[in-house]
Write a protein that holds these residues in place. Structure first.
Motif, PDB file in Angstrom:
ATOM      1  N   GLY A  87       1.301  -1.502   0.323  1.00 40.81           N
ATOM      2  CA  GLY A  87       0.258   0.166   0.205  1.00 40.81           C
ATOM      3  C   GLY A  87       0.813   1.046   0.323  1.00 40.81           C
ATOM      4  N   ASP A  88       1.870   1.227   0.819  1.00 39.07           N
ATOM      5  CA  ASP A  88       2.623   2.308   0.669  1.00 39.07           C
ATOM      6  C   ASP A  88       3.309   2.746  -0.518  1.00 39.07           C
ATOM      7  N   TRP A  89       3.563   1.769  -1.577  1.00 41.76           N
ATOM      8  CA  TRP A  89       4.629   1.896  -2.501  1.00 41.76           C
ATOM      9  C   TRP A  89       3.468   2.302  -3.644  1.00 41.76           C
ATOM     10  N   PHE A  90       2.363   1.427  -3.865  1.00 41.55           N
ATOM     11  CA  PHE A  90       0.843   2.699  -4.539  1.00 41.55           C
ATOM     12  C   PHE A  90       1.009   3.949  -4.303  1.00 41.55           C
ATOM     13  N   TYR A  91       0.642   4.165  -2.893  1.00 41.82           N
ATOM     14  CA  TYR A  91       0.772   5.427  -2.377  1.00 41.82           C
ATOM     15  C   TYR A  91       1.694   6.355  -2.781  1.00 41.82           C
ATOM     16  N   THR A  92       3.234   5.765  -2.659  1.00 42.16           N
ATOM     17  CA  THR A  92       3.954   6.949  -2.620  1.00 42.16           C
ATOM     18  C   THR A  92       4.146   8.013  -4.266  1.00 42.16           C
ATOM     19  N   ILE A  93       3.702   6.303  -5.576  1.00 44.30           N
ATOM     20  CA  ILE A  93       4.368   7.132  -6.776  1.00 44.30           C
ATOM     21  C   ILE A  93       3.050   8.060  -6.922  1.00 44.30           C
ATOM     22  N   ALA A  94       1.513   7.870  -6.724  1.00 43.59           N
ATOM     23  CA  ALA A  94       0.020   8.588  -6.059  1.00 43.59           C
ATOM     24  C   ALA A  94       0.803   9.959  -6.059  1.00 43.59           C
ATOM     25  N   LEU A  95       1.277  10.119  -4.464  1.00 42.72           N
ATOM     26  CA  LEU A  95       1.495  10.958  -3.761  1.00 42.72           C
ATOM     27  C   LEU A  95       2.331  12.485  -4.975  1.00 42.72           C
ATOM     28  N   TYR A  96       3.207  11.899  -5.664  1.00 41.80           N
ATOM     29  CA  TYR A  96       4.683  12.325  -5.738  1.00 41.80           C
ATOM     30  C   TYR A  96       3.590  12.674  -7.507  1.00 41.80           C
ATOM     31  N   ALA A  97       3.268  12.119  -8.469  1.00 41.00           N
ATOM     32  CA  ALA A  97       2.838  12.409  -9.234  1.00 41.00           C
ATOM     33  C   ALA A  97       1.599  13.660  -9.220  1.00 41.00           C
ATOM     34  N   MET A  98       0.611  13.650  -8.295  1.00 42.46           N
ATOM     35  CA  MET A  98       0.577  14.316  -7.352  1.00 42.46           C
ATOM     36  C   MET A  98       0.928  15.861  -7.343  1.00 42.46           C
ATOM     37  N   LEU A  99       2.172  15.587  -6.546  1.00 39.68           N
ATOM     38  CA  LEU A  99       2.416  16.955  -6.025  1.00 39.68           C
ATOM     39  C   LEU A  99       2.677  17.932  -7.728  1.00 39.68           C
ATOM     40  N   ALA A 119      -2.719   6.092 -12.458  1.00 43.18           N
ATOM     41  CA  ALA A 119      -2.733   6.108 -14.134  1.00 43.18           C
ATOM     42  C   ALA A 119      -4.673   5.982 -14.448  1.00 43.18           C
ATOM     43  N   PHE A 120      -4.666   4.278 -13.985  1.00 43.94           N
ATOM     44  CA  PHE A 120      -5.918   3.963 -14.867  1.00 43.94           C
ATOM     45  C   PHE A 120      -7.465   4.012 -13.358  1.00 43.94           C
ATOM     46  N   LEU A 121      -7.295   3.545 -12.491  1.00 45.94           N
ATOM     47  CA  LEU A 121      -8.653   4.204 -10.963  1.00 45.94           C
ATOM     48  C   LEU A 121      -8.841   6.082 -10.241  1.00 45.94           C
ATOM     49  N   GLY A 122      -7.018   6.668 -10.148  1.00 45.57           N
ATOM     50  CA  GLY A 122      -7.568   7.335 -10.046  1.00 45.57           C
ATOM     51  C   GLY A 122      -6.504   7.388  -8.597  1.00 45.57           C
ATOM     52  N   ARG A 123      -5.929   8.323  -7.649  1.00 47.50           N
ATOM     53  CA  ARG A 123      -5.444   8.746  -6.696  1.00 47.50           C
ATOM     54  C   ARG A 123      -6.426   8.349  -5.824  1.00 47.50           C
ATOM     55  N   ASP A 124      -7.322   8.508  -5.641  1.00 48.08           N
ATOM     56  CA  ASP A 124      -8.347   8.228  -4.679  1.00 48.08           C
ATOM     57  C   ASP A 124      -8.133   6.789  -4.443  1.00 48.08           C
ATOM     58  N   THR A 125      -8.310   6.047  -5.008  1.00 47.92           N
ATOM     59  CA  THR A 125      -8.435   4.250  -4.973  1.00 47.92           C
ATOM     60  C   THR A 125      -7.229   4.368  -4.182  1.00 47.92           C
ATOM     61  N   VAL A 126      -5.757   4.606  -4.361  1.00 42.80           N
ATOM     62  CA  VAL A 126      -4.345   4.282  -4.315  1.00 42.80           C
ATOM     63  C   VAL A 126      -3.819   4.741  -2.721  1.00 42.80           C
ATOM     64  N   PHE A 127      -4.837   5.828  -2.142  1.00 44.90           N
ATOM     65  CA  PHE A 127      -5.265   6.632  -0.685  1.00 44.90           C
ATOM     66  C   PHE A 127      -5.822   5.241  -0.294  1.00 44.90           C
ATOM     67  N   ALA A 128      -7.322   5.032  -0.694  1.00 44.48           N
ATOM     68  CA  ALA A 128      -7.625   4.633   0.607  1.00 44.48           C
ATOM     69  C   ALA A 128      -7.401   3.531   0.464  1.00 44.48           C
ATOM     70  N   LEU A 129      -6.764   2.653  -0.501  1.00 42.87           N
ATOM     71  CA  LEU A 129      -6.567   1.420  -0.275  1.00 42.87           C
ATOM     72  C   LEU A 129      -5.276   0.979   0.829  1.00 42.87           C
ATOM     73  N   ASN A 130      -3.914   2.664   0.986  1.00 42.20           N
ATOM     74  CA  ASN A 130      -3.229   1.981   1.742  1.00 42.20           C
ATOM     75  C   ASN A 130      -3.408   2.374   2.961  1.00 42.20           C
ATOM     76  N   GLY A 131      -4.767   3.464   3.457  1.00 41.25           N
ATOM     77  CA  GLY A 131      -5.322   3.374   4.735  1.00 41.25           C
ATOM     78  C   GLY A 131      -5.356   1.517   5.238  1.00 41.25           C
ATOM     79  N   LEU A 132      -6.518   1.502   4.371  1.00 47.65           N
ATOM     80  CA  LEU A 132      -7.033  -0.105   4.808  1.00 47.65           C
ATOM     81  C   LEU A 132      -5.506  -0.473   4.983  1.00 47.65           C
ATOM     82  N   SER A 133      -4.588  -1.060   4.184  1.00 50.14           N
ATOM     83  CA  SER A 133      -3.319  -1.975   4.212  1.00 50.14           C
ATOM     84  C   SER A 133      -3.316  -1.671   6.102  1.00 50.14           C
ATOM     85  N   PHE A 134      -2.942  -0.314   6.633  1.00 48.65           N
ATOM     86  CA  PHE A 134      -2.459  -0.508   7.673  1.00 48.65           C
ATOM     87  C   PHE A 134      -3.134  -0.672   8.740  1.00 48.65           C
ATOM     88  N   LEU A 135      -4.524  -0.689   8.269  1.00 45.17           N
ATOM     89  CA  LEU A 135      -5.424  -1.131   9.326  1.00 45.17           C
ATOM     90  C   LEU A 135      -5.567  -3.076   9.284  1.00 45.17           C
TER      91      LEU A 135
END
Length: 433
Positions: free
Chosen positions: A34-46, A171-187
């Motif tokens: 989840g972290d690595w999904f999140y890192t790519i999405a975060l840097y791309a957003m910035l 790229a294809f499902l959007g950043r929101d999906t990535v951020f939500a998945l990362n949150g669930l991964s910690f739980l």
């Protein structure tokens, strides 16, 4: 210390026969992917919202630097409390924090990223020393190298898959999906860690932790004295600080992925091509980190001298790869060189962690690993931020990669002098103070 021969069967035996390590390992797989999904999405957003490499550097600085500031408190907490609930608390807190990234919907909201990164980093700085410290408590003495190698290769596999696949998901499902998945991964990680059951002898005969203890620096000074009494341990604590000079890579790869090695093809617009270019470069990095420790562990096992030699070789291989990026224009060759380079980087990480676990008494382990993480994050954060500033000032990203490689080779030379050549001191801990 006696060690066992390391093979694929050794790793399978550890996973099948040790429920505590298996649960920690599963938690690692879930949360790190989840972290690595999140890192790519975060840097791309910035990059999309600001276009500034400097802000990439600031983001990475905030992902690591707070660990340096909070490590004294984190070390005391991990040496005074049971480490399992510390890890659970950290995971649950990070689930809430990263989910708040969903609130960043426009360039005007980009400011929110930075305090969230600080909070997330503080929680990581609490979690990681605990995870490293419990390994010797849940595996046999001759399985420490096996456990560290498996943990590192798992991190690398998660990096490889998470970076490569995460770019496609973003790229294809959007950043929101990535951020939500990362949150669930910690739980999910917190759930598996909650099922671990093991003894934590470092808490025996200790009084309850009080709030005032968090600002009492006498345990920190006690840890400093413990490390200073062992010159070999003192040098080993700084190995990952030398590794941290490659913090610039966290800026170099996104910039190269967007401007030098983007993915092109029918139906791929520039924004998606940049995200995919970043993720493939990061994926090559993860692949190298996956291969390196697996290939080197059977040679080194838990032999301290070989661990030290492996660290030195890792620095030279790591640095050589970044020096080569100055000259490479073929994308396939770039992937190969990055893979080879990060084989060396992962060897440094695993071997230095194993050395510290072998040399450190359990009651000091939390403070030692917190200090090590602190020194590493300082160099990681500063070199990443400096790289972003230099690129925004017009310095070519290839030149930044070259400088990174040269600094890494120099760090290897320093380790060769202090950690390998001056090898007269004992490897075992002295009596507790």
């Amino acid at each position: 210390m006696a060690s066992q021969s390391i093979s694929l069967a050794t790793y399978l035996k550890l996973l099948r026969g040790n429920a505590n390590f298996r649960r920690l390992w599963i938690a690692q797989i879930i949360s790190e992917t989840g972290d690595w999904f999140y890192t790519i999405a975060l840097y791309a957003m910035l990059l999309e919202f600001t276009g500034k490499a400097e802000l990439l550097g600031l983001a990475f600085l905030l992902q690591v630097m707070p660990q340096a500031l909070t490590s004294p408190v984190a070390g005391v907490i991990n040496d005074r409390l049971h480490r399992r609930p510390v890890m659970i608390f950290s995971d649950v807190a990070r689930a809430v924090i990263v989910s708040c990234m969903l609130l960043v919907r426009s360039p005007q909201m980009i400011w929110l990223v930075f305090p969230l990164l600080v909070l997330e980093t503080v929680m990581f700085g609490l979690f990681e020393p605990a995870r490293n410290a419990v390994i010797p408590n849940i595996v046999e003495a001759d399985e420490i190298m096996v456990a560290n190698t498996l943990s590192s290769t798992t991190w690398s596999f998660n990096f490889f898959v998470g970076s490569a696949v995460g770019g496609a998901v973003a790229a294809f499902l959007g950043r929101d999906t990535v951020f939500a998945l990362n949150g669930l991964s910690f739980l999910a990680s917190a759930f598996f860690i909650s099922r671990m059951q093991f003894a934590e002898p470092h808490t025996e005969s200790l009084p309850p932790l009080r709030w005032g203890d968090l600002v009492d620096f006498s345990p920190v000074l006690e840890g400093v004295r413990y490390v200073r009494r062992q010159s070999r341990l003192a040098v080993a604590v700084f190995v990952k600080a030398g590794l941290g000079v490659t913090g610039a890579s966290w800026i170099v790869f996104p910039i190269m992925g967007k401007y030098i090695f983007p993915v092109t093809g029918h139906g791929i617009d520039p924004q998606r091509g940049a995200i995919l270019g970043m993720s493939l470069l990061m994926g090559a990095r993860g692949l190298g980190a996956l291969i390196g420790p697996v290939a080197a562990a059977p040679w080194a096992q838990q032999n301290p001298h070989r661990l030290r030699l492996g660290i030195m070789a890792g620095f030279f291989l790591y640095g050589a790869g970044y020096i080569a990026l100055k000259l490479i224009h073929n994308v396939a060759l770039a992937y190969f060189v990055i893979t080879l380079s990060h084989m060396g980087g992962a060897v440094i990480w695993v071997f230095s962690t194993t050395l510290l676990q072998l040399m450190t008494d359990d009651k000091f382990r939390g403070r030692v690993f917190a200090a090590e993480l602190s020194f590493c994050t300082i160099t990681l954060g500063l070199t990443a931020y400096l790289a972003g500033v230099l690129i925004d000032q017009g310095i070519d990203v290839r030149t930044v990669a070259l400088a990174t490689g040269v600094l890494t080779v120099l760090a290897g030379a320093v380790w060769g002098w202090l950690g390998v050549r001056k090898s007269g001191q004992p490897d075992v801990s002295p009596p507790e103070i």
